[in-house]
Design an enzyme around this catalytic site. Structure first.
Site, PDB file in Angstrom:
ATOM      1  N   LYS A 121      17.670  10.860 -29.656  1.00  0.00           N
ATOM      2  CA  LYS A 121      17.043  11.900 -28.825  1.00  0.00           C
ATOM      3  C   LYS A 121      18.090  12.940 -28.424  1.00  0.00           C
ATOM      4  O   LYS A 121      17.820  14.137 -28.415  1.00  0.00           O
ATOM      5  CB  LYS A 121      16.404  11.289 -27.570  1.00  0.00           C
ATOM      6  CG  LYS A 121      15.156  10.464 -27.817  1.00  0.00           C
ATOM      7  CD  LYS A 121      14.004  11.257 -28.409  1.00  0.00           C
ATOM      8  CE  LYS A 121      13.432  12.299 -27.459  1.00  0.00           C
ATOM      9  NZ  LYS A 121      12.284  13.022 -28.081  1.00  0.00           N
ATOM     10  N   THR A 129      14.288  12.831 -22.870  1.00  0.00           N
ATOM     11  CA  THR A 129      14.244  11.682 -21.964  1.00  0.00           C
ATOM     12  C   THR A 129      15.490  11.588 -21.084  1.00  0.00           C
ATOM     13  O   THR A 129      16.579  12.026 -21.491  1.00  0.00           O
ATOM     14  CB  THR A 129      14.118  10.390 -22.812  1.00  0.00           C
ATOM     15  OG1 THR A 129      14.461   9.264 -22.004  1.00  0.00           O
ATOM     16  CG2 THR A 129      15.060  10.376 -24.001  1.00  0.00           C
ATOM     17  N   ASP A 130      15.332  10.972 -19.909  1.00  0.00           N
ATOM     18  CA  ASP A 130      16.487  10.729 -19.026  1.00  0.00           C
ATOM     19  C   ASP A 130      17.492   9.781 -19.687  1.00  0.00           C
ATOM     20  O   ASP A 130      18.654   9.725 -19.277  1.00  0.00           O
ATOM     21  CB  ASP A 130      16.033  10.161 -17.670  1.00  0.00           C
ATOM     22  CG  ASP A 130      15.212   8.880 -17.749  1.00  0.00           C
ATOM     23  OD1 ASP A 130      14.932   8.398 -18.875  1.00  0.00           O
ATOM     24  OD2 ASP A 130      14.845   8.352 -16.681  1.00  0.00           O
ATOM     25  N   GLU A 131      17.043   9.041 -20.723  1.00  0.00           N
ATOM     26  CA  GLU A 131      17.931   8.045 -21.338  1.00  0.00           C
ATOM     27  C   GLU A 131      19.135   8.685 -22.028  1.00  0.00           C
ATOM     28  O   GLU A 131      20.128   8.006 -22.289  1.00  0.00           O
ATOM     29  CB  GLU A 131      17.149   7.155 -22.314  1.00  0.00           C
ATOM     30  CG  GLU A 131      16.037   6.407 -21.596  1.00  0.00           C
ATOM     31  CD  GLU A 131      15.457   5.259 -22.387  1.00  0.00           C
ATOM     32  OE1 GLU A 131      16.161   4.674 -23.215  1.00  0.00           O
ATOM     33  OE2 GLU A 131      14.266   4.950 -22.169  1.00  0.00           O
ATOM     34  N   TYR A 173      17.987   4.713 -29.918  1.00  0.00           N
ATOM     35  CA  TYR A 173      16.892   5.599 -29.492  1.00  0.00           C
ATOM     36  C   TYR A 173      17.433   6.800 -28.726  1.00  0.00           C
ATOM     37  O   TYR A 173      17.218   7.955 -29.106  1.00  0.00           O
ATOM     38  CB  TYR A 173      15.870   4.836 -28.624  1.00  0.00           C
ATOM     39  CG  TYR A 173      14.961   5.755 -27.829  1.00  0.00           C
ATOM     40  CD1 TYR A 173      14.080   6.630 -28.471  1.00  0.00           C
ATOM     41  CD2 TYR A 173      14.984   5.774 -26.425  1.00  0.00           C
ATOM     42  CE1 TYR A 173      13.258   7.492 -27.743  1.00  0.00           C
ATOM     43  CE2 TYR A 173      14.166   6.630 -25.694  1.00  0.00           C
ATOM     44  CZ  TYR A 173      13.302   7.488 -26.366  1.00  0.00           C
ATOM     45  OH  TYR A 173      12.498   8.347 -25.654  1.00  0.00           O
TER      46      TYR A 173
HETATM   47  N1  LIG Z   1       7.411   7.093 -22.714  1.00  0.00           N
HETATM   48  C1  LIG Z   1       8.319   7.524 -21.885  1.00  0.00           C
HETATM   49  O1  LIG Z   1       8.552   6.907 -20.833  1.00  0.00           O
HETATM   50  C2  LIG Z   1       9.088   8.788 -22.159  1.00  0.00           C
HETATM   51  C3  LIG Z   1       9.856   9.338 -21.134  1.00  0.00           C
HETATM   52  C4  LIG Z   1      10.535  10.543 -21.364  1.00  0.00           C
HETATM   53  C5  LIG Z   1      10.429  11.169 -22.593  1.00  0.00           C
HETATM   54  N2  LIG Z   1       9.689  10.603 -23.584  1.00  0.00           N
HETATM   55  C6  LIG Z   1       9.600  11.339 -24.857  1.00  0.00           C
HETATM   56  O2  LIG Z   1       8.266  11.826 -24.942  1.00  0.00           O
HETATM   57  C7  LIG Z   1       7.834  11.864 -26.304  1.00  0.00           C
HETATM   58  C8  LIG Z   1       6.544  11.095 -26.472  1.00  0.00           C
HETATM   59  O3  LIG Z   1       6.746   9.740 -26.062  1.00  0.00           O
HETATM   60  P1  LIG Z   1       5.549   8.700 -26.026  1.00  0.00           P
HETATM   61  O4  LIG Z   1       5.901   7.664 -25.050  1.00  0.00           O
HETATM   62  O5  LIG Z   1       4.259   9.424 -25.929  1.00  0.00           O
HETATM   63  O6  LIG Z   1       5.688   8.070 -27.498  1.00  0.00           O
HETATM   64  P2  LIG Z   1       4.652   7.362 -28.464  1.00  0.00           P
HETATM   65  O7  LIG Z   1       5.472   6.414 -29.255  1.00  0.00           O
HETATM   66  O8  LIG Z   1       3.453   6.890 -27.717  1.00  0.00           O
HETATM   67  O9  LIG Z   1       4.136   8.559 -29.391  1.00  0.00           O
HETATM   68  C9  LIG Z   1       4.916   9.155 -30.386  1.00  0.00           C
HETATM   69  C10 LIG Z   1       3.999   9.959 -31.277  1.00  0.00           C
HETATM   70  O10 LIG Z   1       4.792  10.591 -32.285  1.00  0.00           O
HETATM   71  C11 LIG Z   1       4.195  10.355 -33.555  1.00  0.00           C
HETATM   72  N3  LIG Z   1       5.266  10.367 -34.567  1.00  0.00           N
HETATM   73  C12 LIG Z   1       6.266   9.452 -34.747  1.00  0.00           C
HETATM   74  N4  LIG Z   1       7.045   9.811 -35.776  1.00  0.00           N
HETATM   75  C13 LIG Z   1       6.551  10.979 -36.244  1.00  0.00           C
HETATM   76  C14 LIG Z   1       6.922  11.875 -37.284  1.00  0.00           C
HETATM   77  N5  LIG Z   1       7.978  11.640 -38.059  1.00  0.00           N
HETATM   78  N6  LIG Z   1       6.189  13.005 -37.471  1.00  0.00           N
HETATM   79  C15 LIG Z   1       5.098  13.267 -36.709  1.00  0.00           C
HETATM   80  N7  LIG Z   1       4.691  12.461 -35.715  1.00  0.00           N
HETATM   81  C16 LIG Z   1       5.410  11.331 -35.484  1.00  0.00           C
HETATM   82  C17 LIG Z   1       3.521   8.992 -33.428  1.00  0.00           C
HETATM   83  O11 LIG Z   1       2.513   8.817 -34.417  1.00  0.00           O
HETATM   84  C18 LIG Z   1       2.956   9.096 -32.020  1.00  0.00           C
HETATM   85  O12 LIG Z   1       1.708   9.742 -32.008  1.00  0.00           O
HETATM   86  C19 LIG Z   1       9.004  11.294 -27.120  1.00  0.00           C
HETATM   87  O13 LIG Z   1       9.737  12.373 -27.637  1.00  0.00           O
HETATM   88  C20 LIG Z   1       9.828  10.516 -26.113  1.00  0.00           C
HETATM   89  O14 LIG Z   1      11.169  10.473 -26.466  1.00  0.00           O
HETATM   90  C21 LIG Z   1       9.015   9.434 -23.389  1.00  0.00           C
END
Ligand SMILES: NC(=O)c1ccc[n+]([C@@H]2O[C@H](COP(=O)([O-])OP(=O)(O)OC[C@H]3O[C@@H](n4cnc5c(N)ncnc54)[C@H](O)[C@@H]3O)[C@@H](O)[C@H]2O)c1
Length: 330
Positions: free
Chosen positions: A147, A119-121, A143
């Site tokens: 990451k 993430t950009d964060e 968080y």
């Molecule tokens: N949402 C955003 O804006 C954003 C932006 C940039 C990067 N990201 C990154 O993208 C990825 C997905 O984000 P998202 O928004 O889809 O999140 P989300 O919270 O919707 O999904 C996370 C998924 O991971 C699973 N999970 C959690 N803990 C787990 C574990 N210990 N073992 C196996 N599975 C597990 C959850 O059940 C869920 O299906 C993350 O790594 C996040 O840091 C998100």
């Protein structure tokens, strides 16, 4: 290609799996703990194998890899900043230790490619200009710190063991299947229910919005063409303050701005995120969905998919919302 997608039942992961199955004809195994944010419904009709388990569980990871995969793409994470402030342990457990267990498995099984979704964060907040991949890592919440910890381990596996790792850092994603604790789906559903729309602080925090399908396409470019050991930023085409986003949602849902309610800001709330994406553009990627269009499509998806969010709004999320915002959902 045979892919192991960890966290593939969540928001971005399930959108990515849908693209890989439909556009690339991949064979996909999803390993997912099915936390509150992960739902098998998100993968319905895609014909993928779902292994229910945590990425920290080496046996489950081995089961998911089975007789081998061409690549691992890791989305699995605890992802909500507010939850990381009230309970950081789970964030370290999944985002740091979980990444380590996956990397170990990838090394042992000689998996050819490992893509970490980040993430950009991890770069912290920026007043002006945009972060590049060379910007310092200055996370400000548990968080983003967890990451960043995961990312550093990923890079060490390239240098120490020669594992072909790449990192994709996305800006704020939005689109279908996002759990309604996050800004856009929260505000859309509250507007549809005539609930108040709780805006943190002065609402002037700026985010660099990226439509989830654009992030998925960026990840596919990085999976196919990214250079091992490199980080690639994937930023959205537009920046917008939170209050502009909320007003846009009110316009698309036909609701009045009197629903807006300013609430106490989140501690350590980053003011602005902005990502420069020149490196991933050089691989042939560009964002296809402008924010205005993506927001309208997202509002329409939530309006048309009550069967997806109704069980969420009546379950764990309801209690979380009451605890966090001190008022009940309508
Ligand atoms: N949402 C955003 O804006 C954003 C932006 C940039 C990067 N990201 C990154 O993208 C990825 C997905 O984000 P998202 O928004 O889809 O999140 P989300 O919270 O919707 O999904 C996370 C998924 O991971 C699973 N999970 C959690 N803990 C787990 C574990 N210990 N073992 C196996 N599975 C597990 C959850 O059940 C869920 O299906 C993350 O790594 C996040 O840091 C998100």
């Amino acid at each position: 290609m045979k892919l192991l997608v960890c966290g593939g039942a969540g928001f971005i992961g399930s959108n990515f799996v849908r693209q890989r199955v439909t556009d690339h004809g991949d064979q996909v195994v999803v390993l997912d703990a099915l936390t509150y944010a992960g739902r098998p419904e998100n993968l319905e009709g895609l014909g993928v194998t779902l292994v229910h388990g945590e990425i920290q569980n080496a046996e489950k990871v081995a089961e998911a890899i089975g007789d081998g995969v061409d690549a691992i793409v890791n989305f699995a994470a605890e992802t909500h900043v507010d939850r990381s402030i009230s309970g950081p342990d789970a964030f370290v457990e999944t985002n740091v230790r979980g990444s380590l267990v996956l990397l170990e498995a990838a090394r042992e099984r000689e998996v050819k490619r490992y893509v970490q979704i980040s993430t950009d964060e991890v770069y912290g907040s920026i007043e002006e200009g945009s972060f590049t991949e060379e910007s310092p890592i200055v996370p400000s919440s548990p968080y983003s710190a967890s990451k960043a910890g995961g990312d550093l381990l990923v890079q060490s596996y390239l240098h120490t063991y020669g594992l072909e790792t790449v990192i994709a850092r996305g800006s704020n994603n939005y689109g279908p299947y996002q759990y309604p604790e996050k800004l856009i789906p929260l505000m859309v559903l509250n507007a549809l229910h005539d609930d108040k729309l709780p805006v943190y602080g002065d609402g002037l925090n700026v985010r660099n919005w990226l439509y989830v399908e654009d992030f998925g396409r960026g990840i596919s470019h990085i999976l196919a063409h990214g250079v091992a050991g490199e980080v690639y930023n994937v930023g959205g085409p537009d920046e917008s303050t939170n209050i502009e986003v909320v007003k846009g949602i009110l316009k698309h849902t036909g609701k009045d701005e009197s629903l807006i309610e300013y609430v106490t800001d989140r501690p350590g709330h980053d003011r602005r995120y902005s990502l420069g994406s020149e490196k991933v553009r050089a691989l042939g990627w560009s964002a296809q969905v402008r924010f205005e269009e993506g927001l309208e499509k997202t509002v329409a998806w939530y309006r048309d998919n009550a069967a997806w969010w109704e069980p969420i709004r009546s379950g764990e999320f309801r209690e979380y919302y009451e605890r966090h915002y001190g008022r009940a959902l309508g």
